[in-house]
Design an enzyme around this catalytic site. Sequence first.
Site, mmCIF file in Angstrom:
data_model
loop_
_atom_site.group_PDB
_atom_site.id
_atom_site.type_symbol
_atom_site.label_atom_id
_atom_site.label_comp_id
_atom_site.label_asym_id
_atom_site.label_seq_id
_atom_site.Cartn_x
_atom_site.Cartn_y
_atom_site.Cartn_z
ATOM 1 N N ALA A 132 0.808 -1.236 0.000
ATOM 2 C CA ALA A 132 0.000 0.000 0.000
ATOM 3 C C ALA A 132 0.835 1.278 0.000
ATOM 4 O O ALA A 132 0.267 2.368 0.061
ATOM 5 C CB ALA A 132 -0.999 0.034 1.144
ATOM 6 N N ALA A 133 2.156 1.179 -0.106
ATOM 7 C CA ALA A 133 2.960 2.401 -0.190
ATOM 8 C C ALA A 133 2.614 3.183 -1.456
ATOM 9 O O ALA A 133 2.430 4.408 -1.419
ATOM 10 C CB ALA A 133 4.447 2.049 -0.179
ATOM 11 N N GLY A 134 2.515 2.461 -2.580
ATOM 12 C CA GLY A 134 2.144 3.120 -3.830
ATOM 13 C C GLY A 134 0.747 3.708 -3.771
ATOM 14 O O GLY A 134 0.490 4.804 -4.294
ATOM 15 N N ASP A 135 -0.177 2.996 -3.129
ATOM 16 C CA ASP A 135 -1.551 3.493 -3.004
ATOM 17 C C ASP A 135 -1.608 4.734 -2.119
ATOM 18 O O ASP A 135 -2.378 5.666 -2.374
ATOM 19 C CB ASP A 135 -2.457 2.408 -2.423
ATOM 20 C CG ASP A 135 -2.602 1.216 -3.364
ATOM 21 O OD1 ASP A 135 -2.421 1.392 -4.579
ATOM 22 O OD2 ASP A 135 -2.900 0.116 -2.877
#
Length: 313
Positions: free
Chosen positions: A248-251
């Site tokens: 979820a870092a990209g999200d």
Amino acid sequence: MNTVFVVGSLNIDQTIRVPTFPRAGETIYGSDATFSPGGKGANQAVAVSRAGASVKLVGRIGHDVHGTAILEALAESGVDTSHVKVAQSAATGTAVIAVDDLGENQIILSPGANAALSTSDVDAGLATLGANDVLVLQLEVPRDIVRHAARLGTLRGAFVILNAAPSPPAVDGLFDDIDLLVVNEQEIQDLARLADASGELSDLTEILPPVLGPAVLCTAGAQGAVTFLDGRGVHIPAPEVSVVDTTAAGDTFVGYLAASLAAAENLPAAMAVAGRAAAIAVTRHGAVDSIPWRRELQTAHDPNSSVTPLSHH
């Protein structure tokens, strides 16, 4: 205040921590599985809301306990879920995630109810989408639904962001109504192959837009984020942190980016805020659970930074 609309996936994440990823045919021991809300659509909507913007999510869940848990988590983060519909004949989407000791992940997706998202769902969910709102899309729902939503966004005068993840197997008109493509290091190389191009990340953000159509922003983990804007390359460094879990870092980056753009921030300033939020996310376990609230970012971006109007195709 402009609104961010997110059309995308909602999954229950089954996460298992492993010392290393298994080889083909190998069995390894991992931690007990944990279940938590996730899916790129849900994650990005939560990030938008925690960044301080108004957000409406369009998607599908199954008629099951996982779907209920996801809705509860979204409500706690202030996401408008009035257009998250229940698919009676499909289970809530599931992601099986292995996270190794370096914090890297491998993910297997079962789309479930996400595959049932329809054009009528999108039409209803985007009924109030207007000029200067921001529309965020990803590729964990059917690509024809993504294309339909993007076309609506363009017709309404919204700024349309596509997080091209997972990487598409073909272009087939997918980028026609997109203003900004957000991809990671692997995804930009996949796009380069589709466009028969090659180069370093910063080169590709300049090379790909004339071929694919939209501007391209690439997130590169510890190396920060790069794009090409107004005839020059832009690089926003990433804060140095100890990585625990990149899920979820990209999200988180995409959601914070969209929230800042909806507030009329310029792209480099939005990238800087999004990068700080993503840096916090990787120091925590889980997907939705890892996304920080705006108050957790140590410093706000420079309020004196110039505002560059967003250009539409």
